[in-house]
Design a protein around this motif. Structure first.
Motif, mmCIF file in Angstrom:
data_model
loop_
_atom_site.group_PDB
_atom_site.id
_atom_site.type_symbol
_atom_site.label_atom_id
_atom_site.label_comp_id
_atom_site.label_asym_id
_atom_site.label_seq_id
_atom_site.Cartn_x
_atom_site.Cartn_y
_atom_site.Cartn_z
ATOM 1 N N VAL A 144 42.804 20.319 -10.471
ATOM 2 C CA VAL A 144 42.028 19.155 -10.047
ATOM 3 C C VAL A 144 41.547 19.357 -8.615
ATOM 4 O O VAL A 144 41.934 20.318 -7.944
ATOM 5 N N GLY A 145 40.718 18.438 -8.135
ATOM 6 C CA GLY A 145 40.256 18.556 -6.754
ATOM 7 C C GLY A 145 39.048 17.694 -6.471
ATOM 8 O O GLY A 145 38.901 16.601 -7.013
ATOM 9 N N GLU A 146 38.158 18.227 -5.628
ATOM 10 C CA GLU A 146 36.954 17.513 -5.205
ATOM 11 C C GLU A 146 35.720 18.096 -5.883
ATOM 12 O O GLU A 146 35.685 19.279 -6.230
ATOM 13 N N GLY A 147 34.699 17.278 -6.024
ATOM 14 C CA GLY A 147 33.386 17.789 -6.370
ATOM 15 C C GLY A 147 32.744 18.389 -5.128
ATOM 16 O O GLY A 147 33.199 18.159 -4.004
ATOM 17 N N PRO A 148 31.685 19.191 -5.283
ATOM 18 C CA PRO A 148 31.026 19.790 -4.123
ATOM 19 C C PRO A 148 30.470 18.730 -3.170
ATOM 20 O O PRO A 148 30.040 17.660 -3.602
ATOM 21 N N GLY A 153 30.372 14.433 2.569
ATOM 22 C CA GLY A 153 31.807 14.666 2.460
ATOM 23 C C GLY A 153 32.652 13.696 3.259
ATOM 24 O O GLY A 153 33.890 13.731 3.159
ATOM 25 N N ASP A 154 32.029 12.828 4.055
ATOM 26 C CA ASP A 154 32.802 11.854 4.829
ATOM 27 C C ASP A 154 33.599 10.960 3.876
ATOM 28 O O ASP A 154 33.059 10.432 2.903
ATOM 29 N N ILE A 197 47.208 22.800 -9.426
ATOM 30 C CA ILE A 197 46.389 23.615 -8.529
ATOM 31 C C ILE A 197 45.290 22.718 -7.983
ATOM 32 O O ILE A 197 44.517 22.135 -8.748
ATOM 33 N N LEU A 198 45.232 22.599 -6.669
ATOM 34 C CA LEU A 198 44.290 21.688 -6.021
ATOM 35 C C LEU A 198 43.129 22.478 -5.441
ATOM 36 O O LEU A 198 43.311 23.348 -4.581
ATOM 37 N N ILE A 199 41.914 22.202 -5.937
ATOM 38 C CA ILE A 199 40.687 22.848 -5.467
ATOM 39 C C ILE A 199 39.994 21.891 -4.515
ATOM 40 O O ILE A 199 39.454 20.860 -4.922
ATOM 41 N N SER A 200 39.986 22.213 -3.223
ATOM 42 C CA SER A 200 39.426 21.278 -2.237
ATOM 43 C C SER A 200 39.112 22.001 -0.944
ATOM 44 O O SER A 200 39.629 23.084 -0.674
ATOM 45 N N GLY A 201 38.284 21.360 -0.141
ATOM 46 C CA GLY A 201 37.952 21.911 1.161
ATOM 47 C C GLY A 201 38.845 21.409 2.276
ATOM 48 O O GLY A 201 38.646 21.775 3.437
ATOM 49 N N ARG A 202 39.858 20.587 1.923
ATOM 50 C CA ARG A 202 40.706 19.953 2.941
ATOM 51 C C ARG A 202 41.906 19.329 2.239
ATOM 52 O O ARG A 202 41.905 19.181 1.008
ATOM 53 N N PRO A 203 42.929 18.918 2.989
ATOM 54 C CA PRO A 203 44.035 18.188 2.374
ATOM 55 C C PRO A 203 43.551 16.880 1.750
ATOM 56 O O PRO A 203 42.681 16.211 2.302
ATOM 57 N N LEU A 204 44.109 16.552 0.605
ATOM 58 C CA LEU A 204 43.775 15.312 -0.083
ATOM 59 C C LEU A 204 45.020 14.457 -0.246
ATOM 60 O O LEU A 204 46.151 14.936 -0.125
ATOM 61 N N ALA A 205 44.803 13.178 -0.506
ATOM 62 C CA ALA A 205 45.914 12.238 -0.654
ATOM 63 C C ALA A 205 46.696 12.554 -1.934
ATOM 64 O O ALA A 205 46.117 12.666 -3.016
ATOM 65 N N TRP A 239 42.282 25.698 -2.051
ATOM 66 C CA TRP A 239 41.073 25.536 -1.255
ATOM 67 C C TRP A 239 39.847 25.703 -2.156
ATOM 68 O O TRP A 239 39.796 25.187 -3.244
ATOM 69 N N LEU A 240 38.836 26.446 -1.708
ATOM 70 C CA LEU A 240 37.646 26.709 -2.517
ATOM 71 C C LEU A 240 37.622 28.214 -2.787
ATOM 72 O O LEU A 240 37.129 28.993 -1.959
ATOM 73 N N PRO A 241 38.145 28.659 -3.927
ATOM 74 C CA PRO A 241 38.316 30.093 -4.158
ATOM 75 C C PRO A 241 37.046 30.840 -4.499
ATOM 76 O O PRO A 241 37.072 32.067 -4.610
ATOM 77 N N GLY A 242 35.935 30.136 -4.674
ATOM 78 C CA GLY A 242 34.693 30.826 -4.960
ATOM 79 C C GLY A 242 34.678 31.425 -6.354
ATOM 80 O O GLY A 242 35.234 30.868 -7.298
ATOM 81 N N SER A 243 34.070 32.580 -6.482
ATOM 82 C CA SER A 243 33.819 33.160 -7.798
ATOM 83 C C SER A 243 35.016 33.869 -8.407
ATOM 84 O O SER A 243 35.024 34.148 -9.603
ATOM 85 N N GLU A 244 36.046 34.142 -7.600
ATOM 86 C CA GLU A 244 37.115 35.016 -8.091
ATOM 87 C C GLU A 244 38.387 34.247 -8.415
ATOM 88 O O GLU A 244 39.399 34.322 -7.726
ATOM 89 N N GLY A 245 38.337 33.510 -9.532
ATOM 90 C CA GLY A 245 39.508 32.761 -9.966
ATOM 91 C C GLY A 245 40.679 33.640 -10.333
ATOM 92 O O GLY A 245 41.824 33.176 -10.393
ATOM 93 N N GLY A 246 40.416 34.923 -10.557
ATOM 94 C CA GLY A 246 41.496 35.852 -10.860
ATOM 95 C C GLY A 246 42.526 35.946 -9.761
ATOM 96 O O GLY A 246 43.693 36.260 -10.018
ATOM 97 N N GLY A 247 42.112 35.664 -8.516
ATOM 98 C CA GLY A 247 43.058 35.707 -7.408
ATOM 99 C C GLY A 247 44.151 34.661 -7.547
ATOM 100 O O GLY A 247 45.276 34.857 -7.059
ATOM 101 N N ILE A 248 43.843 33.559 -8.219
ATOM 102 C CA ILE A 248 44.852 32.513 -8.452
ATOM 103 C C ILE A 248 45.848 32.974 -9.508
ATOM 104 O O ILE A 248 47.069 32.869 -9.329
ATOM 105 N N ALA A 249 45.336 33.532 -10.614
ATOM 106 C CA ALA A 249 46.230 34.028 -11.661
ATOM 107 C C ALA A 249 47.122 35.155 -11.139
ATOM 108 O O ALA A 249 48.284 35.275 -11.547
ATOM 109 N N ASP A 250 46.604 35.969 -10.224
ATOM 110 C CA ASP A 250 47.394 37.059 -9.660
ATOM 111 C C ASP A 250 48.703 36.564 -9.068
ATOM 112 O O ASP A 250 49.736 37.240 -9.156
#
Length: 435
Positions: free
Chosen positions: A311-315, A321-322, A348-356, A372-383
């Motif tokens: 889960v996380g934030e939308g772009p 983003g305020d 797993i939290l996908i975000s550009g900052r700490p969230l509540a 955070w924002l892992p970009g195109s390489e989600g494999g780094g999370i599975a690693d």
């Protein structure tokens, strides 16, 4: 973070004069340090807001990275849209000229932000000639004018001819711009080296991006009992539930300023989502069940080995983003609660900052990773979550218990965070040691 300057421009040789721009060669690019200065310290974090601080505090907290950038030969520095004690940075002769150019010895050029001069008047873009006058005399050397360039040129020419902007100020700006162009070799090689196109998105770059993802992940919780770590996960588990819209959305992994200004959802580029990465790494007999928002029937009674909720934030970008609430988007908190109530759960939290994080949900989950924002390489999370690599990340900022605590400063006597700045666990529930 300032090490990116060296990555873009190359490392200056010993004896390179401090403050002067440096570019190592044609395979390097001019870097820009931004946004000068105090952009991250505005009241309530408001975009284009006002940083209310003494000069000593501004220098101690917000100027430190610029000193490092200048020592590395950064070529350009961008002024901030924001203000310092009520004065717009684009009009601050004190900060741009007296401090940045004279005291700190910056010899590159100062560039405005996009339409930065338009933002100096209200309504936006009014009284433009006065805005040009104030910004150029404050020390802006190059102006980013995406649309109104003809008006800008007319007003600047008028102001110089009427001697409201001196030729000495113009000469200073031209000298700084030429200095950067000479450092970058633009007169010898004015066009890009097209032979480098094949290196864009090459396998080496993807491998490096994946490494960056796994090294940046921060493990915040690992097991309800610290003596019984939940991670790493079993690759050969019988059945895994994956939930959350962020589990299979490259656009959300990348965030704003990707493909479009604000960013968007979907397969906006080539890459690997978290869900795809999980499917790639698990055993052939492992069943992976994915639903964005699983129903109660999907969650209950399915005998899952564990669940992974992403889960996380939308772009978002800039003012978009305020937020005074910093909540997880798309009912993420509700999804966490529903799944963790029934299944052992990694969030797993996908975000550009700490969230509540709601305390009841945090207590109920088994593990929590800030991705955070892992970009195109989600494999780094599975690693990392499946144990092929160890967690190395540490929080670069404080993680609050409640937004009511913000702003938080680690040196305050009342400092009481959910996780302090620098916090991060290994899969063995040891504190990650700074290197």
């Amino acid at each position: 973070m300032t090490s990116i300057v060296e990555g873009l421009q190359g490392k200056p040789p010993p004896g390179h004069p401090n403050g002067y721009p440096f570019v190592a060669g044609r395979e390097n690019v001019v870097a820009c340090a931004k946004h000068f200065v105090g952009d991250g310290g505005t009241k309530k974090g408001t975009n284009e807001g006002d940083t209310i601080l003494s000069y000593d505090e501004l220098e101690r907290v917000h100027m430190a990275p610029y000193l490092d950038c200048i020592s590395q030969g950064v070529c350009t520095i961008m002024a901030s849209y924001s203000s310092w004690n009520g004065t717009k940075l684009h009009t601050s002769h004190f900060l741009l000229t007296q401090i940045l150019k004279e005291k700190l010895g910056f010899k590159g050029f100062i560039i405005s932000d996009s339409e930065g001069l338009d933002r100096l008047s209200s309504p936006h873009g009014s009284n433009y000639r006065q805005s040009v006058l104030c910004a150029i005399n404050a020390g802006i050397d190059m102006v980013m004018v995406p649309l109104r360039y003809q008006i800008f040129l007319e007003d600047l020419t008028h102001l110089v001819k009427s001697e409201k902007i001196s030729m000495a100020r113009i000469d200073d700006a031209v000298e700084r711009i030429l200095r950067v162009k000479f450092a970058a070799g633009l007169f010898e090689f004015p066009l890009s080296n097209r032979s480098l196109l094949d290196t864009v998105s090459c396998d080496l770059h993807k491998k490096l991006a994946r490494e960056a993802v796994r090294k940046s992940l921060v493990l915040l919780k690992n097991g309800k009992n610290p003596d019984k770590p939940f991670l790493p996960l079993d690759k050969n588990a019988e059945r895994i539930l994956v939930a959350g819209i962020h589990a299979d959305d490259l656009g959300y992994q990348c965030g704003g300023w990707t493909a479009t200004w604000e960013g968007k959802s979907g397969r906006i580029t080539t890459g690997t989502t978290v869900l795809e990465a999980i499917k790639e790494v698990v055993g052939q007999r492992t069943e992976v069940i994915y639903e964005q928002n699983p129903s109660p029937n999907t969650i209950a009674g399915q005998d899952y080995s564990f669940a992974i909720v992403v889960v996380g934030e939308g772009p978002y970008v800039e003012t978009g983003g305020d937020s005074s609430e910093l909540t997880i988007h798309f009912n993420g908190a509700g999804l966490i609660g529903a799944v963790a109530e029934e299944v052992p759960t990694l969030v797993i939290l996908i975000s550009g900052r700490p969230l509540a994080l709601e305390q009841r949900h945090f207590d109920n989950i088994d593990a929590l990773v800030a991705a955070w924002l892992p970009g195109s390489e989600g494999g780094g999370i599975a690693d990392v979550i499946f144990g092929d690599h160890e967690f190395q990340g540490q929080l670069p900022v404080t993680w609050f218990k409640s937004v009511d605590q913000l702003p938080m400063h680690s040196e305050d006597d009342s400092y009481d965070p959910l996780f302090p700045v620098g916090f991060g666990l290994t899969s063995k529930n040891k504190i990650v040691q700074s290197r």
